[in-house]
Design a protein around this motif. Structure first.
Motif, short mmCIF file in Angstrom:
data_model
loop_
_atom_site.label_atom_id
_atom_site.label_comp_id
_atom_site.label_asym_id
_atom_site.label_seq_id
_atom_site.Cartn_x
_atom_site.Cartn_y
_atom_site.Cartn_z
N UNK A 1 10.23 81.42 75.58
CA UNK A 1 11.12 81.23 74.43
C UNK A 1 11.39 82.55 73.72
N UNK A 2 10.42 83.43 73.71
CA UNK A 2 10.63 84.74 73.06
C UNK A 2 11.75 85.51 73.77
N UNK A 3 11.72 85.47 75.10
CA UNK A 3 12.77 86.17 75.85
C UNK A 3 14.13 85.49 75.62
N UNK A 4 14.09 84.16 75.59
CA UNK A 4 15.35 83.43 75.36
C UNK A 4 15.92 83.74 73.99
N UNK A 5 15.02 83.84 73.00
CA UNK A 5 15.50 84.18 71.64
C UNK A 5 16.19 85.54 71.64
N UNK A 6 15.64 86.47 72.40
CA UNK A 6 16.26 87.80 72.46
C UNK A 6 17.65 87.70 73.06
N UNK A 7 17.82 86.82 74.05
CA UNK A 7 19.15 86.64 74.66
C UNK A 7 20.09 85.92 73.71
N UNK A 8 19.55 84.92 72.99
CA UNK A 8 20.38 84.15 72.06
C UNK A 8 20.93 85.02 70.94
N UNK A 9 20.07 85.92 70.46
CA UNK A 9 20.46 86.69 69.27
C UNK A 9 21.27 87.93 69.61
N UNK A 10 21.43 88.21 70.89
CA UNK A 10 22.22 89.40 71.25
C UNK A 10 23.68 89.18 70.83
#
Lengths: 304, 191
Positions: A21-30
């Protein structure tokens, strides 16, 4: 994983693993990049594709008509009972006289070596073996010049491109302006403007990043051999630089594509020597090396 | 930005027919109404900002060339989503693009060019890791995962966008998560 036959919970989370989820959050917030493409560019591309489609339909239609005409004419050729061909006494239909198509006023194609250009239409030419200097002057409309070669198509919006055709291989070098290389599979690569001076010369002071960019530009221009020389220089002179790993992999692939198998084998071997870890794609490289089969020792061969 | 009014306008039969005939203004209206949405989708699906312009252009050229086949059964936005997903599949298939990603990742990893604050750099690294692993997934699993996890669609929205049942979206998303965890060395718990 077992198959769960229960209907999914509509509120089920998309990601369960907190670490993922941490990696996904980084992708979401880009933040999405600022779009530079304009509706004009899309319209120009649409027009070009429509022209291509029409040409295809016309080509297929002409081919079908020619096939029908051939079948129709054949009995008169074979009229002799001996089975030999006889000249047809007179053609019943005169071939319609059509003027050859002329290039648009903005377009100039100079055949420096090789046969003259075949003009297919105001914005379409076909090049065979030789060296050509193609210029498209700035013009008001959305037209793009399609330069068809055995290796692919060069699409020029405006500017000057030097094109060398050798067999099925095409090298396109953008000197000024905007042009795109279209591979036979339809993949489009914008051409980078080549340096005006002797661009095969490698600046002795060039750093690894500059060499990587230079190789990219040469590749984009379809100049594989020149790109190989630059990549060889990068991996040999700057083995510890960040771009060296990807460059060595590219070099091996390019050498293999150029049928320089022994050198490709050495490049893959050098890669494994330098980057043996699994996360550095060592497994993939070992597979590629195995597919090349055995070969001579690498002593005396590049890259080293 | 996409507005409801703009979308309603461009979905009128007259605008669609004009765009199909090559009317520049009609095509521009559709492009302006949907470009941001398509760009966001493409970026979420690829993680590669440098390819967004090319892909968006290809999506709209393909869409305008195929407008005759748009029956209006789905919304134009959903139809464009499908076209964009197909273009992105081709993008992932392209070895050249992958190599470019390797170049970018390796240069970032070694700190060759770092012009961002530490937090941004870490986020960039995390995105790179995720998209590298996503690139190895089968298309259908990747698309479900991106729609649900990165684009933030709920099951119903993802089902409509991808044209598959909700249960399929759910299964594919979980399977994708399992494979991603394995590729990234992250523990995965099937609850």
């Amino acid at each position: 994983m077992s198959i769960d036959l229960r209907p999914p919970d509509p509120d089920e989370p998309a990601v369960r693993s907190p670490e993922l989820l941490r990696l996904v959050q980084a992708a979401r917030t880009a933040p999405a990049p600022v779009l530079k493409v304009s509706s004009d560019a899309v319209f120009a591309g649409f027009q070009a594709r429509r022209r291509d489609s029409r040409r295809l339909y016309v080509g297929v239609g002409l081919a079908a008509a020619a096939a029908v005409a051939l079948l129709w004419a054949r009995p008169s050729f074979m009229s002799s009972k001996t089975g030999t061909f006889e000249p047809v006494a007179a053609t019943t239909v005169e071939a319609a006289h059509t003027a050859p198509p002329a290039l648009a006023a903005s377009v100039r194609v100079v055949a420096e070596e090789g046969p003259p250009t075949v003009v297919r239409g105001p914005w379409q030419v076909e090049l065979t073996e030789g060296r050509y200097d193609v210029t498209v002057a700035a013009h008001a409309g959305p037209e793009l010049l399609q330069v068809e070669t055995p290796g692919g198509t060069v699409e020029i919006a405006q500017g000057r491109v030097l094109i060398v055709v050798a067999g099925t291989r095409t090298e396109a070098e953008l000197r000024t302006g905007v042009a795109t290389w279209i591979a036979p599979d339809g993949a489009r690569t914008p051409l980078a403007v080549a340096p005006a001076a002797d661009d095969d010369a490698i600046d002795p002071a060039a750093g690894p990043s500059e060499l990587a960019r230079h190789a990219d530009a040469l590749l984009a221009a379809g100049r594989r051999d020149a790109a190989i020389r630059v990549l060889d220089r990068l991996v040999s002179d700057h083995p510890d630089s960040p771009p060296a790993r990807a460059a060595l992999l590219d070099l091996a692939r390019l050498l293999k594509a150029a049928a320089r198998t022994d050198e490709a084998r050495c490049a893959y071997a050098l890669y494994l020597e330098r980057y043996p870890a699994k996360e550095q794609l060592a497994d993939e490289v070992e597979g590629a090396l195995a597919r090349l089969g055995p070969g001579p020792a690498c002593a005396g061969l590049r890259p080293r | 930005m996409t507005t409801r009014a703009a979308v309603r306008d461009v979905e009128s039969a007259a605008v669609l027919a004009a765009a199909q005939d090559g009317d520049r203004a009609a095509q521009a209206a559709i492009f302006e109404a949907y470009k941001e949405r398509v760009a966001r989708q493409v970026f979420r699906m690829t993680g590669d900002a440098s390819s967004v312009d090319d892909l968006v252009q290809e999506v709209f050229i393909s869409a305008f060339s195929a407008l005759g086949r748009f029956r209006g059964d789905a919304q134009l936005g959903t139809w464009l989503y499908t076209i964009a997903a197909n273009r992105v599949r081709n993008w992932w298939d392209s070895q050249r693009r992958r190599r470019r990603r390797e170049d970018i990742a390796s240069s970032h990893a070694a700190g060759d060019v770092v012009a961002t604050p530490e937090a941004d750099f870490e986020a960039t690294q995390q995105r790179e890791r995720l998209y590298r692993a996503l690139g190895e997934l089968p298309d259908k699993l990747r698309e479900s995962f991106v729609a649900r996890a990165i684009e933030g669609m709920n099951l119903h929205e993802a089902s409509a966008a991808l044209g598959v049942p909700i249960s399929t979206v759910s299964y594919r998303t979980r399977r994708a998560e399992q494979l991603l965890c394995a590729a990234l060395g992250i523990p995965w718990r099937d609850e």
